[in-house]
Design a protein around this motif. Structure first.
Motif, PDB file in Angstrom:
ATOM      1  N   ARG A  70       0.820  -1.134   0.098  1.00  0.00           N
ATOM      2  CA  ARG A  70      -0.359   0.377   0.128  1.00  0.00           C
ATOM      3  C   ARG A  70       0.779   0.818  -0.316  1.00  0.00           C
ATOM      4  N   SER A  71       1.908   1.218   0.667  1.00  0.00           N
ATOM      5  CA  SER A  71       2.623   2.587   1.065  1.00  0.00           C
ATOM      6  C   SER A  71       3.424   2.221  -0.969  1.00  0.00           C
ATOM      7  N   GLU A  72       3.790   2.142  -1.061  1.00  0.00           N
ATOM      8  CA  GLU A  72       4.265   1.970  -2.221  1.00  0.00           C
ATOM      9  C   GLU A  72       3.251   2.901  -3.396  1.00  0.00           C
ATOM     10  N   PHE A  73       2.245   2.032  -3.178  1.00  0.00           N
ATOM     11  CA  PHE A  73       0.970   2.246  -4.214  1.00  0.00           C
ATOM     12  C   PHE A  73       0.629   3.906  -3.678  1.00  0.00           C
ATOM     13  N   TRP A  74       0.347   4.559  -2.110  1.00  0.00           N
ATOM     14  CA  TRP A  74      -0.088   5.119  -2.553  1.00  0.00           C
ATOM     15  C   TRP A  74       0.876   6.845  -2.137  1.00  0.00           C
ATOM     16  N   LEU A  75       1.705   6.997  -2.080  1.00  0.00           N
ATOM     17  CA  LEU A  75       3.394   7.202  -2.502  1.00  0.00           C
ATOM     18  C   LEU A  75       3.413   7.900  -3.637  1.00  0.00           C
ATOM     19  N   SER A 128       2.353   4.055 -13.701  1.00  0.00           N
ATOM     20  CA  SER A 128       1.189   4.356 -12.808  1.00  0.00           C
ATOM     21  C   SER A 128      -0.034   2.981 -12.823  1.00  0.00           C
ATOM     22  N   ILE A 129      -0.067   2.649 -14.158  1.00  0.00           N
ATOM     23  CA  ILE A 129      -0.438   1.301 -14.026  1.00  0.00           C
ATOM     24  C   ILE A 129      -0.152   0.437 -13.812  1.00  0.00           C
ATOM     25  N   ALA A 130       1.459   0.139 -14.185  1.00  0.00           N
ATOM     26  CA  ALA A 130       2.276  -0.559 -13.220  1.00  0.00           C
ATOM     27  C   ALA A 130       2.279  -0.905 -12.067  1.00  0.00           C
ATOM     28  N   VAL A 131       2.449   0.311 -10.866  1.00  0.00           N
ATOM     29  CA  VAL A 131       2.104   0.084 -10.020  1.00  0.00           C
ATOM     30  C   VAL A 131       0.060  -0.470  -8.724  1.00  0.00           C
ATOM     31  N   ALA A 132      -0.710  -0.122 -10.387  1.00  0.00           N
ATOM     32  CA  ALA A 132      -2.034  -0.742  -9.739  1.00  0.00           C
ATOM     33  C   ALA A 132      -1.991  -1.921  -9.995  1.00  0.00           C
ATOM     34  N   VAL A 133      -1.375  -2.963 -10.863  1.00  0.00           N
ATOM     35  CA  VAL A 133      -1.048  -3.942 -11.180  1.00  0.00           C
ATOM     36  C   VAL A 133      -0.965  -4.797  -9.797  1.00  0.00           C
ATOM     37  N   ARG A 134       0.327  -4.524  -9.702  1.00  0.00           N
ATOM     38  CA  ARG A 134       0.748  -4.939  -8.039  1.00  0.00           C
ATOM     39  C   ARG A 134       0.394  -4.838  -7.609  1.00  0.00           C
ATOM     40  N   ARG A 135      -0.020  -3.807  -7.495  1.00  0.00           N
ATOM     41  CA  ARG A 135      -1.254  -3.473  -5.755  1.00  0.00           C
ATOM     42  C   ARG A 135      -1.995  -4.499  -5.888  1.00  0.00           C
ATOM     43  N   ASP A 146      -5.707  -4.507   2.531  1.00  0.00           N
ATOM     44  CA  ASP A 146      -4.326  -5.101   3.556  1.00  0.00           C
ATOM     45  C   ASP A 146      -3.757  -6.686   2.387  1.00  0.00           C
ATOM     46  N   GLY A 147      -2.337  -6.211   1.870  1.00  0.00           N
ATOM     47  CA  GLY A 147      -1.607  -7.881   0.975  1.00  0.00           C
ATOM     48  C   GLY A 147      -1.973  -8.522   2.152  1.00  0.00           C
ATOM     49  N   THR A 148      -2.387 -10.092   0.674  1.00  0.00           N
ATOM     50  CA  THR A 148      -1.921 -11.343   1.027  1.00  0.00           C
ATOM     51  C   THR A 148      -1.060 -11.381   2.517  1.00  0.00           C
ATOM     52  N   LYS A 202       6.250  -7.154   2.455  1.00  0.00           N
ATOM     53  CA  LYS A 202       6.468  -6.877   3.771  1.00  0.00           C
ATOM     54  C   LYS A 202       6.800  -8.207   4.166  1.00  0.00           C
ATOM     55  N   GLY A 203       7.852  -9.151   3.735  1.00  0.00           N
ATOM     56  CA  GLY A 203       8.150  -9.901   3.284  1.00  0.00           C
ATOM     57  C   GLY A 203       7.824 -11.402   5.024  1.00  0.00           C
ATOM     58  N   ARG A 204       6.634 -11.357   4.673  1.00  0.00           N
ATOM     59  CA  ARG A 204       6.011 -12.132   5.728  1.00  0.00           C
ATOM     60  C   ARG A 204       5.822 -14.001   4.828  1.00  0.00           C
ATOM     61  N   GLY A 205       6.036 -14.013   5.491  1.00  0.00           N
ATOM     62  CA  GLY A 205       6.257 -15.489   5.166  1.00  0.00           C
ATOM     63  C   GLY A 205       7.117 -15.739   4.620  1.00  0.00           C
ATOM     64  N   VAL A 206       7.554 -17.097   3.516  1.00  0.00           N
ATOM     65  CA  VAL A 206       8.030 -17.961   2.453  1.00  0.00           C
ATOM     66  C   VAL A 206       7.584 -17.634   1.894  1.00  0.00           C
ATOM     67  N   MET A 207       8.309 -17.307   0.896  1.00  0.00           N
ATOM     68  CA  MET A 207       8.393 -17.423  -0.990  1.00  0.00           C
ATOM     69  C   MET A 207       7.839 -18.317  -1.525  1.00  0.00           C
ATOM     70  N   GLU A 208       6.947 -18.297  -2.906  1.00  0.00           N
ATOM     71  CA  GLU A 208       6.103 -19.535  -3.040  1.00  0.00           C
ATOM     72  C   GLU A 208       7.126 -19.070  -4.640  1.00  0.00           C
ATOM     73  N   THR A 209       6.564 -19.838  -5.270  1.00  0.00           N
ATOM     74  CA  THR A 209       6.377 -19.624  -7.040  1.00  0.00           C
ATOM     75  C   THR A 209       5.717 -19.532  -7.860  1.00  0.00           C
TER      76      THR A 209
END
Length: 198
Positions: A23-28, A84-91, A173-175, A186-193
């Protein structure tokens, strides 16, 4: 890339539609776009009106300046469109939603405009199709309010609802942990493919 301030991350990931954005990346980024727009608007207004004689205005001078400075604003807007489109898609990805949700308000607007023109056109043709060629004031007012009401019903209201839905997505909030689009920013959990890229 981690050394780049969060507000400029969308510029670094200029056309990166993969992964997630918190969220902070998108709203900033939204804040930066507003500030850039205000600065550009101030500069353009200053350039357009500096040296103008308001006692005896010359429209050709104003229009000449307008067509000189407006392309600059459009170039900046076009340059900031893709990140702007890219960060919205990633959000959206961060909330475990497909990036295709981004076009939902556009689709709603297009469908609404088509329905509005169909409805307004039939109302107009039925109002003037009496063969008389003229309408009374009451008929004109009724037609006006019918057309405006249908514009509200078919275009403004659905687009407003679609934009509210998108706002809820953007502020959610993100997953926690990794989802199908990648690791938690945010670094919560482990990375999956990642399974889906858009």
């Amino acid at each position: 890339m981690s050394n780049v301030p969060l507000i400029f991350q969308p510029l670094v990931k200029y056309v990166d539609f993969q992964g997630r954005a918190r969220r902070s990346e998108f709203w900033l980024w939204v804040l930066l776009r507003i500030v850039v727009g205000m600065v550009m608007g101030t500069v353009i207004t200053t350039v357009m009106f500096s040296g103008m004689n308001f006692q005896h205005p010359d429209p050709s001078q104003f229009m000449g300046r307008y067509f000189t400075v407006m392309p600059l604003l459009q170039i900046v807007n076009l340059g900031l469109l893709l990140p702007s489109i890219a960060v919205a898609v990633r959000r959206l990805h961060d909330t475990n939603r497909s990036g295709w949700w981004y076009i939902m308000p556009i689709v709603v607007a297009i469908v609404g405009v088509v329905l509005f023109f169909i409805f307004a056109g039939t109302q107009l043709f039925s109002a003037i199709g009496t063969g008389e060629g003229t309408m009374t004031d009451a008929q004109g007012m009724k037609l006006f309010f019918t057309v405006m009401g249908s514009m509200f019903l078919f275009v403004f209201l659905p687009v407003l609802v679609a934009e509210i839905v998108m706002l809820v997505f953007y502020v959610s909030d993100g997953t926690p942990g990794a989802n199908r689009f990648g690791p938690d920013p945010k670094g919560r959990g482990v990375m999956e493919t990642p399974e889906v890229m858009f």
